[in-house]
Design a protein around this motif. Structure first.
Motif, PDB file in Angstrom:
ATOM      1  N   LYS A   1       1.642  -4.426   0.406  1.00 57.75           N
ATOM      2  CA  LYS A   1       0.543  -5.355   0.158  1.00 57.75           C
ATOM      3  C   LYS A   1      -0.405  -4.839  -0.929  1.00 57.75           C
ATOM      4  O   LYS A   1      -1.177  -5.610  -1.477  1.00 57.75           O
ATOM      5  N   CYS A   2      -0.326  -3.561  -1.234  1.00 62.98           N
ATOM      6  CA  CYS A   2      -1.218  -3.008  -2.261  1.00 62.98           C
ATOM      7  C   CYS A   2      -0.632  -3.138  -3.667  1.00 62.98           C
ATOM      8  O   CYS A   2      -1.315  -3.588  -4.579  1.00 62.98           O
ATOM      9  N   CYS A   3       0.644  -2.758  -3.849  1.00 59.22           N
ATOM     10  CA  CYS A   3       1.212  -2.763  -5.205  1.00 59.22           C
ATOM     11  C   CYS A   3       2.318  -3.801  -5.381  1.00 59.22           C
ATOM     12  O   CYS A   3       2.800  -4.002  -6.496  1.00 59.22           O
TER      13      CYS A   3
ATOM     14  N   GLU B   1       7.637   3.305   6.820  1.00 58.15           N
ATOM     15  CA  GLU B   1       6.214   3.007   6.989  1.00 58.15           C
ATOM     16  C   GLU B   1       5.419   3.064   5.695  1.00 58.15           C
ATOM     17  O   GLU B   1       4.466   2.323   5.509  1.00 58.15           O
ATOM     18  N   ILE B   2       5.769   3.954   4.772  1.00 59.05           N
ATOM     19  CA  ILE B   2       4.917   4.215   3.608  1.00 59.05           C
ATOM     20  C   ILE B   2       5.581   3.748   2.309  1.00 59.05           C
ATOM     21  O   ILE B   2       6.798   3.836   2.157  1.00 59.05           O
ATOM     22  N   CYS B   3       4.769   3.251   1.393  1.00 55.35           N
ATOM     23  CA  CYS B   3       5.256   2.817   0.082  1.00 55.35           C
ATOM     24  C   CYS B   3       5.495   4.043  -0.801  1.00 55.35           C
ATOM     25  O   CYS B   3       4.598   4.878  -0.974  1.00 55.35           O
TER      26      CYS B   3
ATOM     27  N   SER C   1       0.777   3.512   0.171  1.00 54.81           N
ATOM     28  CA  SER C   1       0.065   2.649   1.106  1.00 54.81           C
ATOM     29  C   SER C   1       0.889   2.439   2.380  1.00 54.81           C
ATOM     30  O   SER C   1       2.118   2.392   2.332  1.00 54.81           O
ATOM     31  N   PHE C   2       0.180   2.284   3.491  1.00 52.51           N
ATOM     32  CA  PHE C   2       0.821   1.945   4.760  1.00 52.51           C
ATOM     33  C   PHE C   2       0.693   0.456   5.055  1.00 52.51           C
ATOM     34  O   PHE C   2       1.094  -0.003   6.110  1.00 52.51           O
ATOM     35  N   ASP C   3       0.120  -0.300   4.131  1.00 51.63           N
ATOM     36  CA  ASP C   3      -0.118  -1.731   4.316  1.00 51.63           C
ATOM     37  C   ASP C   3       1.055  -2.509   3.727  1.00 51.63           C
ATOM     38  O   ASP C   3       1.254  -2.514   2.507  1.00 51.63           O
ATOM     39  N   TRP C   4       1.846  -3.158   4.584  1.00 54.16           N
ATOM     40  CA  TRP C   4       3.049  -3.857   4.111  1.00 54.16           C
ATOM     41  C   TRP C   4       3.293  -5.088   4.952  1.00 54.16           C
ATOM     42  O   TRP C   4       2.665  -5.313   5.983  1.00 54.16           O
ATOM     43  N   GLU C   5       4.251  -5.897   4.494  1.00 51.47           N
ATOM     44  CA  GLU C   5       4.648  -7.112   5.213  1.00 51.47           C
ATOM     45  C   GLU C   5       6.147  -7.335   5.027  1.00 51.47           C
ATOM     46  O   GLU C   5       6.729  -6.858   4.066  1.00 51.47           O
TER      47      GLU C   5
END
Length: 137
Positions: free
Chosen positions: A35-37, A46-48, A53-57
């Protein structure tokens, strides 16, 4: 092949892997997108790798790609694949940019070509596991 006759190793049905295969069971190929990049990734984690980032979908894939590479297995290393040889594990580069290790369902190894357009084709191998195979597009 019937569900009861599938005797090959199955993916671990836990964590993010289970979520990926749950989407496959619903007939949807989905990949994680940061969701960040905005970077897609596969295999699920879990991680990009791009921005940490740990924010994903989960985002639905077009299911379309091209053959990136393959190899022909003439002598299987795992006994469960012995009767399938020769077969060709194929790496498909998806439109989203991720690569998937899979197999083709309608193309013998001698007809594979790098850059060949392919489309996902789901196959339920057990009551709980549906695998993403590919066919010519």
């Amino acid at each position: 092949m019937t569900e009861m006759s599938y005797d090959k190793p199955l993916p671990a049905m836990e964590g993010l892997s289970k979520e990926f295969y749950d989407w496959c069971r619903q007939g949807e190929l989905r990949f994680q997108r940061c969701k960040c990049c905005g970077t897609f990734r596969h295999v699920p984690r879990e991680i990009c790798a791009q921005c940490t980032s740990f924010d994903w979908e989960w985002v639905r894939s077009s299911g379309k790609g091209t053959i990136f590479t393959w190899t022909v297995v003439a002598r299987a290393l795992h006994p469960a694949f012995g009767d399938a040889a020769p077969y060709a594990p194929v790496v498909v580069e998806m439109e989203e940019g991720v690569r998937v290790l899979t197999q083709m369902v309608d193309c013998p190894p001698e007809e594979l070509k790098i850059g060949m357009p392919v489309q996902v084709n789901f196959k339920a191998v057990t009551a709980d596991v549906t695998l993403p195979y590919f066919r010519r597009a």
